[in-house]
Scaffold this motif. Structure first.
Motif, PDB file in Angstrom:
ATOM      1  N   TYR A 123      10.488   7.365 -32.455  1.00  0.00           N
ATOM      2  CA  TYR A 123       9.284   8.205 -32.495  1.00  0.00           C
ATOM      3  C   TYR A 123       9.198   8.962 -31.188  1.00  0.00           C
ATOM      4  O   TYR A 123       9.778   8.563 -30.179  1.00  0.00           O
ATOM      5  N   GLY A 125       5.855  10.641 -30.436  1.00  0.00           N
ATOM      6  CA  GLY A 125       4.460  10.606 -30.020  1.00  0.00           C
ATOM      7  C   GLY A 125       3.527  10.398 -31.189  1.00  0.00           C
ATOM      8  O   GLY A 125       3.833   9.618 -32.097  1.00  0.00           O
ATOM      9  N   GLY A 126       2.429  11.129 -31.152  1.00  0.00           N
ATOM     10  CA  GLY A 126       1.327  10.884 -32.077  1.00  0.00           C
ATOM     11  C   GLY A 126       1.715  10.924 -33.549  1.00  0.00           C
ATOM     12  O   GLY A 126       1.217  10.121 -34.339  1.00  0.00           O
ATOM     13  N   VAL A 129       3.295   7.628 -34.369  1.00  0.00           N
ATOM     14  CA  VAL A 129       2.335   6.525 -34.345  1.00  0.00           C
ATOM     15  C   VAL A 129       1.467   6.588 -35.598  1.00  0.00           C
ATOM     16  O   VAL A 129       1.195   5.573 -36.252  1.00  0.00           O
ATOM     17  N   PHE A 417      -3.524  -1.972 -31.693  1.00  0.00           N
ATOM     18  CA  PHE A 417      -3.914  -1.536 -30.350  1.00  0.00           C
ATOM     19  C   PHE A 417      -5.040  -2.351 -29.721  1.00  0.00           C
ATOM     20  O   PHE A 417      -5.368  -2.143 -28.558  1.00  0.00           O
ATOM     21  N   ARG A 506      -0.313  10.889 -22.992  1.00  0.00           N
ATOM     22  CA  ARG A 506       0.055  11.564 -24.234  1.00  0.00           C
ATOM     23  C   ARG A 506       1.304  12.366 -23.971  1.00  0.00           C
ATOM     24  O   ARG A 506       1.802  12.398 -22.849  1.00  0.00           O
ATOM     25  N   LYS A 512      -2.048  20.392 -23.857  1.00  0.00           N
ATOM     26  CA  LYS A 512      -2.844  19.200 -23.546  1.00  0.00           C
ATOM     27  C   LYS A 512      -3.362  19.207 -22.106  1.00  0.00           C
ATOM     28  O   LYS A 512      -4.122  18.346 -21.705  1.00  0.00           O
ATOM     29  N   TYR A 576       6.248   6.630 -21.170  1.00  0.00           N
ATOM     30  CA  TYR A 576       5.131   6.352 -22.081  1.00  0.00           C
ATOM     31  C   TYR A 576       5.685   5.950 -23.446  1.00  0.00           C
ATOM     32  O   TYR A 576       6.427   6.688 -24.079  1.00  0.00           O
ATOM     33  N   MET A 578       4.879   2.737 -26.851  1.00  0.00           N
ATOM     34  CA  MET A 578       3.822   1.925 -27.467  1.00  0.00           C
ATOM     35  C   MET A 578       3.328   0.834 -26.516  1.00  0.00           C
ATOM     36  O   MET A 578       2.157   0.473 -26.524  1.00  0.00           O
ATOM     37  N   ALA A 581       1.213   2.429 -23.885  1.00  0.00           N
ATOM     38  CA  ALA A 581      -0.017   2.846 -24.560  1.00  0.00           C
ATOM     39  C   ALA A 581      -0.965   1.662 -24.739  1.00  0.00           C
ATOM     40  O   ALA A 581      -2.155   1.755 -24.431  1.00  0.00           O
ATOM     41  N   GLU A 600      -5.634  20.596 -30.473  1.00  0.00           N
ATOM     42  CA  GLU A 600      -5.402  19.173 -30.744  1.00  0.00           C
ATOM     43  C   GLU A 600      -5.816  18.921 -32.184  1.00  0.00           C
ATOM     44  O   GLU A 600      -6.994  18.812 -32.484  1.00  0.00           O
ATOM     45  N   GLY A 603      -5.522  14.047 -32.424  1.00  0.00           N
ATOM     46  CA  GLY A 603      -5.520  13.129 -31.280  1.00  0.00           C
ATOM     47  C   GLY A 603      -5.888  11.754 -31.816  1.00  0.00           C
ATOM     48  O   GLY A 603      -6.697  11.638 -32.744  1.00  0.00           O
ATOM     49  N   THR A 604      -5.262  10.726 -31.287  1.00  0.00           N
ATOM     50  CA  THR A 604      -5.612   9.379 -31.754  1.00  0.00           C
ATOM     51  C   THR A 604      -5.755   8.376 -30.620  1.00  0.00           C
ATOM     52  O   THR A 604      -6.360   7.323 -30.821  1.00  0.00           O
ATOM     53  N   SER A 605      -5.221   8.697 -29.433  1.00  0.00           N
ATOM     54  CA  SER A 605      -5.216   7.648 -28.408  1.00  0.00           C
ATOM     55  C   SER A 605      -6.638   7.286 -27.969  1.00  0.00           C
ATOM     56  O   SER A 605      -6.894   6.130 -27.633  1.00  0.00           O
ATOM     57  N   LYS A 608      -7.911   4.462 -29.987  1.00  0.00           N
ATOM     58  CA  LYS A 608      -7.377   3.151 -29.612  1.00  0.00           C
ATOM     59  C   LYS A 608      -8.139   2.592 -28.416  1.00  0.00           C
ATOM     60  O   LYS A 608      -8.400   1.389 -28.328  1.00  0.00           O
TER      61      LYS A 608
END
Ligand SMILES: *Cc1c(COP(=O)(O)O)cnc(C)c1O
Length: 838
Positions: A123, A125-126, A129, A417, A506, A512, A576, A578, A581, A600, A603-605, A608
């Motif tokens: 993977y 990134g976002g 995930v 997470f 990220r 960003k 960076y 998992m 994170a 964006e 966005g998900t972080s 978490k």
């Protein structure tokens, strides 16, 4: 050493702990810290050295150690509990799906990348995930679901900073036998191989299987001896290489992916393409139907009717588009296999591009995906809007709001997470089955019963773990880069558990704006160095290997972190992933996100972080525009875009500093109680974000909004030898042929001004060019302040159309009249793509 070959010697587990191996091969452990603890306890240094990978740990741990734990009553008790939980999970019958969607049909989900755990680095990134989390929740909910992806045997890349903070990339060959992968086998025990033709070569593809709780992920791999050296590298790296490689990877994902499902007899009634990368699966599905006797048009209708497309890219340039001659090289032989022409096939993907000052037709993966599906969505409300606007040119004459792209706002897999400490604390106030009802908003109100002290205690524990982790990582990096003994020793002093800690991590895509914080360094220095109320920052993130501006951002942050006034108070961690994170979202006090709106998509972080009680501090873009409720975190800037990017950056930076100084810092260090307290914000962030942005809620939305309706529609269209598909295809071809000959004129009698509730007569005269009048929707469209209402006109005995259209409210109305060909059973009114305005 010069390696001439490798061999894996399998461990012999003592009987008392023999199921450690079975559990290691189900990434159920990736969201179950107690399961991970069983392997960590075997040998924590092996565990850490090999990315917390249970399969590898079992391989490396000496036999004597296994004998020891097999005779350790306390270990066996923990082992028994984990296995009992695992069995209960795997055998559960009373799942959400059993209760709420018992007739649910199987879904096949295609994605270029998946993030399940740091030990399987396939993977970037976002997007990955999100796909990994989607699989995990599909398993949790008990949905019939199979995922298809690629096994990149060199992964994305491992990020290393040199001593000047410049990103370097390292590529390690994965040892597949040390990962929780097994060869996918047919019912009679044969390892599956599928093949695809790429540019005249036959490429063999091996299929691996990854068990994710109750569901399976199939991963495609061309690194087999039968293939040429070049073909073996087709699945070496994610997003590596040039456009030629990309197209070949897309052919593999789409075409070999479908063939893998077929070879394994995996049922699938609905196909979900996660981003345009997967769009070529439509080629293979159409080919199957054409080979079975359908014509191209009918096959296309059938395939599209059961397909969902999720778009993630809110900038036109971010959507893959390839030159036709490039596509010719890799899919040149497909038109013949599909019994169609190149022109007709490429028309389904056409998106003209400005290349080198010329307007050139190109093959857009997104356009193809939109045409090969009958349902499409963006990943937040705002992103849905942005996508409709971006793709409305495909629906000539349509208003943006009617473009058939909806949205499902993203979520994150809570348990992956949320720290075990926080989970234990939540278990004291939530019902026993809380991990199965994550989407239940009322249930989360139980968080109100957590005291301020309970929350601050657990957060301190998580923060200490993060600081320990950061120091160890920085120390490693310093040693590798030959730092002085003093600098290495100084890593023991990095960060303070007493300071307000803000996390930012990220991908370092430039939109960003990772360096926005440094726009006014003097002001930042005052904030960071406040003797009473210090603030510190932890950064992390990878830039794509070809993205030099992104790498320059990383270097800028690194340089700032080395300046005397910021040393130990601003740090940037390498690689960076998992693991990083999880440490950051659990350990920081606040999560920061300042993208340039509206880029964006979701966005998900930040979600978490909120699961762990770290409120979100972010631009009102993507999910946060929906998640922010005035009590659960803070916004940056306003809900608007500026024409001048510099002005926007200034305004957002100003807002960031001001909110930090005037609102956040005083609250964090304050002694206020009740609604003015820090703990109140923490509770609100946990209880509002956890359910609404759980992956469980997201997958339930997909089931209800898309998977179930598509299964029904797909079956209707395919029934009786695809009769409905044939009718629809023929009808569309006919109306498209007649459309140029149709005409429409219209009149409305409009008073100078009107009263609310008054009606206006609208009439239209139509020449339908032979299209049946009952297949023609003639309607008045009223636009009031950007909001459209539609009012059908009825055909009169004299052949004209008319209606009295009500003006329900005060305001300025624009009135238009148009016609659209329509028959029952279309997925949406714009499906034929024909609109004619009077
Ligand atoms: C969650 C996550 C992301 C996505 O973060 P965004 O906020 O969507 O940018 C990227 N990488 C990793 C490792 C993650 O865990």
């Amino acid at each position: 050493m010069n390696v001439i070959g490798k061999v894996t010697v399998l461990p012999q587990l003592p009987a008392a702990v023999s199921r450690l191996s079975e559990l290691a091969y189900n990434v159920y452990w990736s969201w179950t810290p107690r399961a991970q603890a069983l392997y960590r306890e075997l040998d924590s240094s092996i565990w850490e050295r090999f990315q917390q990978n249970p399969v590898r740990t079992l391989l490396e741990v000496p036999r004597e150690r296994l004998e020891q734990v097999a005779a350790d009553a306390a270990y066996l008790e923990r082992y028994a509990q984990v296995m009992a939980d695992f069995d209960a999970y795997m055998g559960k019958r009373d799942t959400w799906a059993a209760r709420n969607a018992p007739d649910m049909k199987p879904v096949a989900y295609f994605s270029m990348e998946y993030a399940f755990h740091e030990s399987l680095p396939i993977y970037s990134g976002g997007l990955g995930v999100l796909a990994g989390d989607h699989c995990k929740s599909a398993s949790d909910l008990g949905i019939p679901f199979t995922a298809v992806g690629m096994l990149f045997h060199q992964g994305y890349f491992r990020q290393l900073f040199d001593k000047d903070g410049w990103q370097n990339e390292a590529y390690d060959d994965l040892d597949l036998t040390t990962l929780p992968l097994t060869p996918a086998k047919t019912a009679d025990g044969q390892e599956v191989r599928v093949s695809v033709q790429i540019a005249g070569r036959t490429v063999q593809v091996r299929v691996w299987q990854l068990q994710v709780g109750r569901i399976r992920v199939l991963l495609l791999d061309t690194n087999v001896p039968e293939n040429s050296e070049d073909d073996r590298k087709l699945t070496a790296r994610l997003y590596g290489g040039n456009q030629e490689l990309r197209v070949q990877q897309y052919v593999l994902l789409g075409v070999a992916g479908i063939r893998a499902l077929r070879a394994l007899n995996v049922p699938a009634d609905v196909y979900h393409m996660n981003e345009g990368h997967a769009a070529l699966l439509g080629l293979e599905r159409v080919r199957e139907l054409v080979a079975g006797g359908l014509d191209f048009r009918t096959a296309l209708e059938t395939v599209a009717s059961s397909t969902l497309f999720t778009t993630h890219t809110p900038v036109a340039a971010g959507n893959d588009a390839f030159a036709y001659d490039l596509m010719d090289r890799y899919i040149g032989d497909w038109p013949a296999q599909l019994a169609t022409s190149r022109d007709d096939l490429y028309a389904l993907a056409r998106h003209d591009q400005h290349w080198d000052g010329h307007l050139v037709p190109a093959f857009s993966m997104t356009v193809f995906a939109l045409n090969m599906s009958r349902a499409a969505n963006g990943v937040s409300e705002l992103h849905g809007e942005v996508s409709r606007d971006m793709w409305k040119f495909l629906y000539d004459g349509a208003e943006a709001e009617e473009v058939p792209i909806g949205h499902v706002t993203n979520g994150a897999h809570n348990l992956t997470f949320t720290s075990q400490h926080m989970r234990d604390l939540l278990s004291t106030v939530l019902p026993a089955d809380w991990t199965e009802r994550l989407e239940d908003e009322d249930m989360w109100k139980g968080v109100d019963n957590l005291s301020d002290a309970q929350l601050s205690d657990v957060q301190l524990v998580m923060k200490r773990e993060m600081i320990t982790f950061v120091r160890a990582r920085m120390r490693e990096q310093m040693l590798r880069n030959g730092a002085s003994a003093a600098d290495v020793a100084a890593t023991d002093e990095l960060l303070s558990e007493k300071a307000l800690t803000i996390g930012f991590a990220r991908r370092f895509a430039t939109y960003k704006r990772a360096t926005l914080l440094f726009r006014d360094k003097a002001r930042l220095s005052r904030i960071v160095n406040d003797p009473e109320h210090p603030v510190q920052f932890v950064f992390a993130g990878k830039a794509h290997p070809a993205d030099n501006p992104g790498k320059a951002f990383i270097q800028e942050i690194y340089k700032v972190s080395q300046e005397p006034e910021f040393r130990g108070k601003i740090v940037i961690l390498e690689n960076y992933d998992m693991n990083v994170a999880r440490h950051l979202v659990q350990g920081v006090d606040i999560w920061l996100n300042n993208p340039r709106r509206p880029l964006e998509a979701s966005g998900t972080s930040g979600m978490k972080a909120s699961f762990n009680g770290s409120p979100n501090f972010s631009v009102l873009d993507g999910w946060w525009r929906e998640g922010y409720d005035g009590t659960n975190g803070w916004p940056i800037g306003e809900e608007r875009e500026y024409a001048d990017l510099n002005v926007q950056d200034d305004a957002d930076a100003y807002s960031l500093y001001e909110t930090l100084e005037d609102v956040i810092v005083p609250r964090y260090y304050g002694t206020q109680t009740g609604e003015q307290s820090w703990a109140h914000t923490v509770r609100r962030s946990i209880e509002t974000v956890s359910p609404r942005f759980s992956m469980q809620r997201q997958v339930i939305d997909y089931v209800q909004k898309y998977y179930r309706p598509l299964a029904v529609r797909g079956a209707e269209v395919a029934a009786n030898g695809a009769q409905r598909a044939r009718d629809l295809g023929a009808w569309k071809t006919w109306v498209r042929a007649q459309w140029p000959y149709t005409t429409i004129t219209a009149q409305a009698t409009l008073p100078a001004s009107a009263q609310p509730g008054q009606t206006i007569p609208v009439t239209a005269q139509v020449n339908s060019a032979g299209i049946k009048l009952n297949e023609l929707k003639v309607e008045a469209v009223l636009n009031r302040g950007g909001h459209l209402t539609h009012h059908p006109l009825q055909v009169q005995p004299d052949g004209t159309f008319r209606a009295d259209v009500p003006l329900t409210e005060s305001g300025l109305y624009s009135v238009g009249v148009r016609m659209i060909p329509e028959v029952p059973g279309l997925s949406n009114p714009l499906e034929a793509g024909l609109i004619k305005w009077a």
